[in-house]
Design an enzyme around this catalytic site. Structure first.
Site, PDB file in Angstrom:
ATOM      1  N   ARG A  59       0.839  -1.194   0.000  1.00  0.00           N
ATOM      2  CA  ARG A  59       0.000   0.000   0.000  1.00  0.00           C
ATOM      3  C   ARG A  59       0.880   1.252   0.000  1.00  0.00           C
ATOM      4  O   ARG A  59       0.592   2.228  -0.698  1.00  0.00           O
ATOM      5  CB  ARG A  59      -0.912   0.018   1.239  1.00  0.00           C
ATOM      6  CG  ARG A  59      -1.950  -1.051   1.286  1.00  0.00           C
ATOM      7  CD  ARG A  59      -3.193  -0.691   0.505  1.00  0.00           C
ATOM      8  NE  ARG A  59      -3.945   0.378   1.140  1.00  0.00           N
ATOM      9  CZ  ARG A  59      -4.848   1.138   0.509  1.00  0.00           C
ATOM     10  NH1 ARG A  59      -5.056   0.958  -0.768  1.00  0.00           N
ATOM     11  NH2 ARG A  59      -5.514   2.087   1.125  1.00  0.00           N
ATOM     12  N   ASN A  92      -7.981   8.886   5.476  1.00  0.00           N
ATOM     13  CA  ASN A  92      -7.010   8.256   4.582  1.00  0.00           C
ATOM     14  C   ASN A  92      -5.610   8.262   5.198  1.00  0.00           C
ATOM     15  O   ASN A  92      -5.250   9.161   5.945  1.00  0.00           O
ATOM     16  CB  ASN A  92      -6.982   8.977   3.228  1.00  0.00           C
ATOM     17  CG  ASN A  92      -8.337   8.939   2.535  1.00  0.00           C
ATOM     18  OD1 ASN A  92      -9.170   8.080   2.841  1.00  0.00           O
ATOM     19  ND2 ASN A  92      -8.568   9.879   1.622  1.00  0.00           N
ATOM     20  N   HIS A 109      -6.811   8.302  11.142  1.00  0.00           N
ATOM     21  CA  HIS A 109      -6.501   6.860  11.083  1.00  0.00           C
ATOM     22  C   HIS A 109      -5.013   6.622  10.872  1.00  0.00           C
ATOM     23  O   HIS A 109      -4.610   5.520  10.500  1.00  0.00           O
ATOM     24  CB  HIS A 109      -7.305   6.193   9.963  1.00  0.00           C
ATOM     25  CG  HIS A 109      -8.773   6.104  10.268  1.00  0.00           C
ATOM     26  ND1 HIS A 109      -9.721   5.777   9.327  1.00  0.00           N
ATOM     27  CD2 HIS A 109      -9.468   6.319  11.425  1.00  0.00           C
ATOM     28  CE1 HIS A 109     -10.925   5.771   9.887  1.00  0.00           C
ATOM     29  NE2 HIS A 109     -10.793   6.113  11.148  1.00  0.00           N
ATOM     30  N   CYS A 136      13.384  -0.644  16.773  1.00  0.00           N
ATOM     31  CA  CYS A 136      12.978   0.760  16.918  1.00  0.00           C
ATOM     32  C   CYS A 136      14.234   1.621  17.053  1.00  0.00           C
ATOM     33  O   CYS A 136      15.131   1.283  17.844  1.00  0.00           O
ATOM     34  CB  CYS A 136      12.126   0.892  18.188  1.00  0.00           C
ATOM     35  SG  CYS A 136      11.886   2.580  18.749  1.00  0.00           S
TER      36      CYS A 136
HETATM   37  N1  APR Z   1     -15.282  10.224  -6.163  1.00  0.00           N
HETATM   38  C1  APR Z   1     -16.035  10.414  -5.055  1.00  0.00           C
HETATM   39  N2  APR Z   1     -16.445   9.408  -4.238  1.00  0.00           N
HETATM   40  C2  APR Z   1     -16.041   8.162  -4.560  1.00  0.00           C
HETATM   41  C3  APR Z   1     -15.263   7.875  -5.711  1.00  0.00           C
HETATM   42  C4  APR Z   1     -14.877   8.980  -6.521  1.00  0.00           C
HETATM   43  N3  APR Z   1     -14.129   8.820  -7.631  1.00  0.00           N
HETATM   44  N4  APR Z   1     -15.058   6.530  -5.764  1.00  0.00           N
HETATM   45  C5  APR Z   1     -15.682   6.005  -4.691  1.00  0.00           C
HETATM   46  N5  APR Z   1     -16.289   6.971  -3.977  1.00  0.00           N
HETATM   47  C6  APR Z   1     -17.062   6.851  -2.739  1.00  0.00           C
HETATM   48  C7  APR Z   1     -17.870   5.575  -2.646  1.00  0.00           C
HETATM   49  O1  APR Z   1     -19.162   5.763  -3.195  1.00  0.00           O
HETATM   50  C8  APR Z   1     -17.924   5.358  -1.123  1.00  0.00           C
HETATM   51  O2  APR Z   1     -19.053   6.023  -0.576  1.00  0.00           O
HETATM   52  O3  APR Z   1     -16.133   6.811  -1.683  1.00  0.00           O
HETATM   53  C9  APR Z   1     -16.662   6.037  -0.609  1.00  0.00           C
HETATM   54  C10 APR Z   1     -15.594   5.055  -0.166  1.00  0.00           C
HETATM   55  O4  APR Z   1     -16.093   4.366   0.960  1.00  0.00           O
HETATM   56  P1  APR Z   1     -15.164   3.292   1.682  1.00  0.00           P
HETATM   57  O5  APR Z   1     -14.528   2.415   0.657  1.00  0.00           O
HETATM   58  O6  APR Z   1     -15.969   2.684   2.771  1.00  0.00           O
HETATM   59  O7  APR Z   1     -13.966   4.171   2.306  1.00  0.00           O
HETATM   60  P2  APR Z   1     -14.012   5.048   3.622  1.00  0.00           P
HETATM   61  O8  APR Z   1     -15.380   5.591   3.849  1.00  0.00           O
HETATM   62  O9  APR Z   1     -12.890   5.998   3.527  1.00  0.00           O
HETATM   63  O10 APR Z   1     -13.685   3.952   4.763  1.00  0.00           O
HETATM   64  C11 APR Z   1     -13.580   4.429   6.080  1.00  0.00           C
HETATM   65  O11 APR Z   1     -12.862   2.242   6.814  1.00  0.00           O
HETATM   66  O12 APR Z   1     -11.571   0.353   6.485  1.00  0.00           O
HETATM   67  C12 APR Z   1     -11.662   1.539   7.155  1.00  0.00           C
HETATM   68  O13 APR Z   1      -9.813   2.719   7.968  1.00  0.00           O
HETATM   69  C13 APR Z   1     -10.501   2.427   6.794  1.00  0.00           C
HETATM   70  O14 APR Z   1     -10.446   4.833   6.666  1.00  0.00           O
HETATM   71  C14 APR Z   1     -11.159   3.681   6.227  1.00  0.00           C
HETATM   72  C15 APR Z   1     -12.546   3.617   6.820  1.00  0.00           C
END
Ligand code: APR
Length: 234
Positions: A59, A92, A109, A136
């Site tokens: 990642r 993020n 996070h 460390c």
């Molecule tokens: N533009 C805007 N929104 C987008 C795009 C894009 N190009 N592509 C995807 N999305 C939206 C999706 O519709 C979804 O609602 O981004 C969101 C991503 O959701 P998740 O994959 O659940 O990611 P996130 O909400 O950041 O997850 C939260 O979960 O696993 C943990 O720690 C991890 O920080 C993360 C947390």
């Protein structure tokens, strides 16, 4: 919207999707290909630290190869051009906001680019490849881990985020599914404090009902459009 009041922005994986970094819960998302219990929990790390570190090494390499997109750059423009404080909170663990020019990004996070010593709490720039039992630099114990908040752990900077939500005139949620707490609770907290709430997302999120207005579409389209409207308002 008049040019007044502090803004709090929360971003999620969706803002970095067009930079080539996968989201978690979309079709084909990371958690549809990997089991989060193996890769994003202290128990998974204890079971197989090598497997977890290989995942984070991969990642981190993807993050380093990625570039900020127009959405990241638009938020940096907003921070530079808005007359009141703009607090940028991200779920993020990439550094695309910083590389787009944003300052003081609150990584609730954690971040891929830092290593953390589980024994003494020391942090240092993460090497390209982190291996189990890396010593460390501060205490020499082999307890290095990614400085990423895993499920079951407490996110960082919650007091600072709560204080900003209390003062916000506007709360904007960008690129997040609104499914993981405490971040998923920020919209309700902002509303309770009197803020207007806005969602900028590819599609309505789980807590879409909490937003006064929404602009659905790709972040690289809807975020710059929203920032340009805001900055051009009288
Ligand atoms: N533009 C805007 N929104 C987008 C795009 C894009 N190009 N592509 C995807 N999305 C939206 C999706 O519709 C979804 O609602 O981004 C969101 C991503 O959701 P998740 O994959 O659940 O990611 P996130 O909400 O950041 O997850 C939260 O979960 O696993 C943990 O720690 C991890 O920080 C993360 C947390």
């Amino acid at each position: 919207m008049s040019k007044a009041g502090p803004i709090v922005i929360l971003t999620g994986a969706g803002i970095s999707a067009e930079s080539g970094l996968g989201t978690f819960r979309d079709v084909g998302g990371l958690w549809s290909r990997y089991d989060w219990r193996d890769l994003a929990t202290p128990e998974g790390f204890a079971r197989d630290p090598g497997f977890v570190l290989d995942f984070y090494n991969w990642r981190r390499e993807r993050v380093r190869a990625a570039e900020p997109n127009a959405a990241h750059r638009a938020l940096a423009r907003l921070q530079a051009g808005w007359p009141d404080p703009v607090t940028l909170v991200t779920q993020n663990v990439d550094d695309l906001h910083e590389r787009a020019g944003s300052a003081e990004v609150i990584h609730m996070h954690g971040t891929h680019l830092t290593a953390l010593c589980a024994a003494c709490g020391h942090r240092w720039p993460a090497p390209d490849v982190m291996r189990p039992a890396d010593p460390c630099p501060a205490c020499a114990r082999g307890a290095a881990r990614p400085d990423v908040v895993w499920f079951g752990e407490t996110p960082y900077h919650l007091d600072r985020i709560g204080a900003a939500l209390e003062e916000a005139a506007v709360f904007v949620s960008i690129g997040t599914s609104g499914t993981v707490y405490p971040a998923a609770g920020f919209a309700a907290a902002a509303r309770a404090a009197g803020a207007r709430t806005i969602e900028l997302n590819l599609e309505p999120s789980e807590n879409a009902a909490l937003f006064d207005t929404a602009h659905h579409g790709k972040a690289s389209d809807v975020v710059p459009a929203w920032v340009d409207t805001l900055l051009s308002a009288p």
